[in-house]
Design a protein around this motif. Structure first.
Motif, PDB file in Angstrom:
ATOM      1  N   UNK A 333       1.196  -1.372  -0.326  1.00 40.51           N
ATOM      2  CA  UNK A 333      -0.103  -0.491  -0.125  1.00 40.51           C
ATOM      3  C   UNK A 333       0.490   1.776  -0.007  1.00 40.51           C
ATOM      4  N   UNK A 334       0.419   2.398   0.474  1.00 43.95           N
ATOM      5  CA  UNK A 334       0.692   3.721   0.543  1.00 43.95           C
ATOM      6  C   UNK A 334       1.699   4.087   1.407  1.00 43.95           C
ATOM      7  N   UNK A 335       3.017   4.617   1.375  1.00 52.14           N
ATOM      8  CA  UNK A 335       3.357   4.985   2.442  1.00 52.14           C
ATOM      9  C   UNK A 335       2.830   6.477   3.298  1.00 52.14           C
ATOM     10  N   UNK A 336       2.634   6.668   4.156  1.00 56.02           N
ATOM     11  CA  UNK A 336       1.704   7.960   4.378  1.00 56.02           C
ATOM     12  C   UNK A 336       2.963   8.411   5.830  1.00 56.02           C
ATOM     13  N   UNK A 337       3.800   9.281   6.027  1.00 57.11           N
ATOM     14  CA  UNK A 337       4.640   9.748   7.586  1.00 57.11           C
ATOM     15  C   UNK A 337       3.498  11.186   7.556  1.00 57.11           C
ATOM     16  N   UNK A 338       3.182  10.590   9.310  1.00 58.69           N
ATOM     17  CA  UNK A 338       2.717  11.597  10.163  1.00 58.69           C
ATOM     18  C   UNK A 338       3.657  11.928  10.700  1.00 58.69           C
ATOM     19  N   UNK A 339       3.985  13.409  10.253  1.00 54.44           N
ATOM     20  CA  UNK A 339       4.889  13.997  10.832  1.00 54.44           C
ATOM     21  C   UNK A 339       4.742  15.771  11.438  1.00 54.44           C
ATOM     22  N   UNK A 340       5.598  15.027  12.352  1.00 58.00           N
ATOM     23  CA  UNK A 340       5.218  16.351  13.454  1.00 58.00           C
ATOM     24  C   UNK A 340       7.074  16.457  13.432  1.00 58.00           C
ATOM     25  N   UNK A 361       1.667  13.224   3.411  1.00 60.52           N
ATOM     26  CA  UNK A 361       1.868  13.346   4.123  1.00 60.52           C
ATOM     27  C   UNK A 361       1.564  14.195   5.072  1.00 60.52           C
ATOM     28  N   UNK A 362       0.971  13.206   6.374  1.00 61.19           N
ATOM     29  CA  UNK A 362       0.150  14.157   6.978  1.00 61.19           C
ATOM     30  C   UNK A 362       0.602  14.307   8.716  1.00 61.19           C
ATOM     31  N   UNK A 363       0.033  16.303   8.651  1.00 61.85           N
ATOM     32  CA  UNK A 363       1.832  17.213   8.930  1.00 61.85           C
ATOM     33  C   UNK A 363       0.731  17.463  10.300  1.00 61.85           C
ATOM     34  N   UNK A 364       1.341  17.515  11.139  1.00 57.68           N
ATOM     35  CA  UNK A 364       0.520  18.084  12.622  1.00 57.68           C
ATOM     36  C   UNK A 364       1.604  18.821  13.493  1.00 57.68           C
ATOM     37  N   UNK A 365       0.937  20.157  13.916  1.00 55.14           N
ATOM     38  CA  UNK A 365       2.114  20.416  15.102  1.00 55.14           C
ATOM     39  C   UNK A 365       2.577  19.915  16.525  1.00 55.14           C
ATOM     40  N   UNK A 366       3.206  20.615  16.570  1.00 56.48           N
ATOM     41  CA  UNK A 366       3.418  19.867  18.449  1.00 56.48           C
ATOM     42  C   UNK A 366       2.768  20.687  19.772  1.00 56.48           C
ATOM     43  N   UNK A 367       1.874  20.668  20.475  1.00 57.80           N
ATOM     44  CA  UNK A 367       1.611  20.947  22.035  1.00 57.80           C
ATOM     45  C   UNK A 367       2.522  21.738  22.453  1.00 57.80           C
ATOM     46  N   UNK A 368       4.006  22.118  21.944  1.00 57.74           N
ATOM     47  CA  UNK A 368       5.102  21.709  23.294  1.00 57.74           C
ATOM     48  C   UNK A 368       5.817  23.496  22.662  1.00 57.74           C
ATOM     49  N   UNK A 369       6.836  24.243  23.860  1.00 59.23           N
ATOM     50  CA  UNK A 369       7.068  25.827  23.481  1.00 59.23           C
ATOM     51  C   UNK A 369       7.880  25.596  22.032  1.00 59.23           C
ATOM     52  N   UNK A 370       8.472  24.535  21.464  1.00 58.95           N
ATOM     53  CA  UNK A 370       9.344  24.562  21.131  1.00 58.95           C
ATOM     54  C   UNK A 370       8.975  23.388  19.606  1.00 58.95           C
ATOM     55  N   UNK A 371       7.897  22.732  19.616  1.00 60.33           N
ATOM     56  CA  UNK A 371       6.863  22.401  18.767  1.00 60.33           C
ATOM     57  C   UNK A 371       6.761  23.402  17.106  1.00 60.33           C
ATOM     58  N   UNK A 372       7.000  23.128  16.443  1.00 60.32           N
ATOM     59  CA  UNK A 372       6.826  23.619  15.076  1.00 60.32           C
ATOM     60  C   UNK A 372       5.162  23.419  14.664  1.00 60.32           C
ATOM     61  N   UNK A 373       4.574  24.710  14.156  1.00 60.86           N
ATOM     62  CA  UNK A 373       3.168  24.209  13.644  1.00 60.86           C
ATOM     63  C   UNK A 373       2.560  23.715  12.940  1.00 60.86           C
ATOM     64  N   UNK A 374       1.709  23.316  12.656  1.00 58.99           N
ATOM     65  CA  UNK A 374       1.470  22.436  11.604  1.00 58.99           C
ATOM     66  C   UNK A 374       1.594  23.259   9.895  1.00 58.99           C
TER      67      UNK A 374
END
Length: 415
Positions: A333-340, A361-374
């Protein structure tokens, strides 16, 4: 043995473990502040002394796998092994283990109380506080050997206040450049800071920076370089380790996925042989440890149908290894990157390294002060791969819900 502080007054006696973790996270104004002065002061106040061998492990990538192999092999050999690693995935107690068991909440709170009693006016970072707590616990836990994973760099990392009997640098590549420098030579010098005069200084990097070699030679460390002082050869289903001191044939492949794990395993073999006079280990224990070693977050299968794989590749060097593992994993099947990712990481470099193995690519932010937003991650993926299929999610949990996973292979990149 450490000097036991008087905890009868019950320092923060009403604190739960979550309270303690929130407290030490807010204690210092910076997440990271390099330097050994603060840690050394508190170490001296605690009178932390130990008579067990310490193996210190640094490296851009591979140090977690190396520590895990050492831990499992020495455990298989019958030793009471202490292990300190970071970061954790689910529970802080994952960082501190004795006899392959995580520290209990009660023991961890006692260790935090001891550090709090000793530090007084000294501001410690989250990592410094935890490092001292781990070693305080080990000094009271009747251990035979301690394996300490460096958090960042080496020379100025809190772990480096403890004198090792053996030191390993697994690899040197670009990461944490704001703190360690923007070249491999600068980073190599920082990682070499864990080496000591007259003790084994092992390096598993195929092309070690000259700065690392110069530092080791300058202090009189017993430097051992892969493909120079020790080697490995792979057969179809096993491998061979050799050095001037010994040869080990027909070793089982490490249970951790990836051909690159043999570089880490070779460093492990060299360390074990270097300490054989004080910590004897049989080939049977080595084989047992290699076959049973586990490490969360390193190409870890979480489920199947669809295949869900967790990997914490957080820099381009690690992402290249992840891409190689994906390439060797058959899928229909496909390879999907859930990427944060964290914002201070080389997100663009990771995207470039893994791009050839990802379909969506399924991109998401990280709820942390250092996290990049989606949105930022979306823009970076789109800039590198204009034709890529990219979907935004407001959290990794939503991106990995059952409908999303159906009939797909997913890879989750985090941290």
């Amino acid at each position: 043995m450490p000097e036991h502080p008087d905890l009868s007054s019950g320092i923060h006696a009403d604190f739960s473990l979550n309270d303690w973790l929130a407290y030490i996270e807010a204690l210092h104004p910076k997440d990271i502040e390099m330097g050994l002065g603060r840690v050394n002061q508190v170490k001296q106040r605690l009178n932390l002394q130990y008579n067990f061998p310490v193996i210190t492990v640094a490296g851009t990538n591979g140090k977690g796998s190396t520590c895990a192999m050492l831990e499992h092999i020495y455990h298989a050999a019958g030793y009471r092994v202490a292990s300190y690693s970071s970061p954790h995935l689910l529970r802080y107690s994952e960082r501190i283990r004795v006899a392959r068991h995580e520290i209990s909440n009660e023991a961890l709170i006692r260790a935090f109380q001891a550090i709090e009693s000793a530090r007084q006016e000294i501001q410690l970072t989250y990592f410094e506080y935890g490092t001292l707590a781990a070693m305080w616990h080990f000094c009271n836990a009747d251990v035979d050997v301690a394996i300490l994973e460096v958090g960042l760099g080496g020379r100025l990392d809190a772990v480096n206040v403890f004198e090792p009997s053996c030191a390993i640098v697994t690899s040197v590549d670009l990461d944490h450049m704001d703190f360690l420098g923007y070249t491999r030579e600068l980073i190599g010098a920082e990682k070499a800071g864990i080496f000591r005069a007259n003790i084994p200084a092992i390096c598993g990097d195929l092309s070690p920076p000259q700065s690392l070699i110069n530092y080791a030679e300058g202090i009189g460390a017993d430097l051992k370089l892969i493909q120079h002082d020790f080697q490995f050869e792979r057969d179809q289903s096993c491998w061979r380790f050799s050095s001037p001191q010994c040869t080990l044939d027909a070793l089982p492949m490490p249970a951790l996925v990836g051909d690159f794990q043999l570089y880490n395993a070779s460093c492990v073999m060299t360390a074990i042989q270097s300490l054989q006079s004080v910590l004897p280990v049989s080939k049977e224990a080595i084989c047992d440890g290699l076959l049973t070693v586990r490490l969360h977050g390193r190409y870890q299968y979480l489920s199947s149908k669809p295949d869900v794989i967790l990997d914490v590749a957080h820099n381009p060097h690690a992402a290249k290894s992840l891409a190689a593992n994906l390439k060797n994993t058959a899928t229909q099947g496909k390879t999907i990157a859930v990427f944060a990712m964290l914002a201070d990481k080389d997100i663009r470099g990771v995207i470039q390294a893994i791009a050839g193995e990802v379909d969506e690519w399924y991109v998401s932010g990280i709820s942390h002060v250092r996290g990049a937003d989606a949105l930022t991650i979306h823009q970076l993926v789109n800039a590198e791969l204009p034709d890529a299929v990219i979907r935004l999610f407001d959290g990794v949990k939503n991106a990995t819900s059952k409908p999303v996973l159906m009939l797909m292979k997913m890879i989750e990149l985090s941290y």
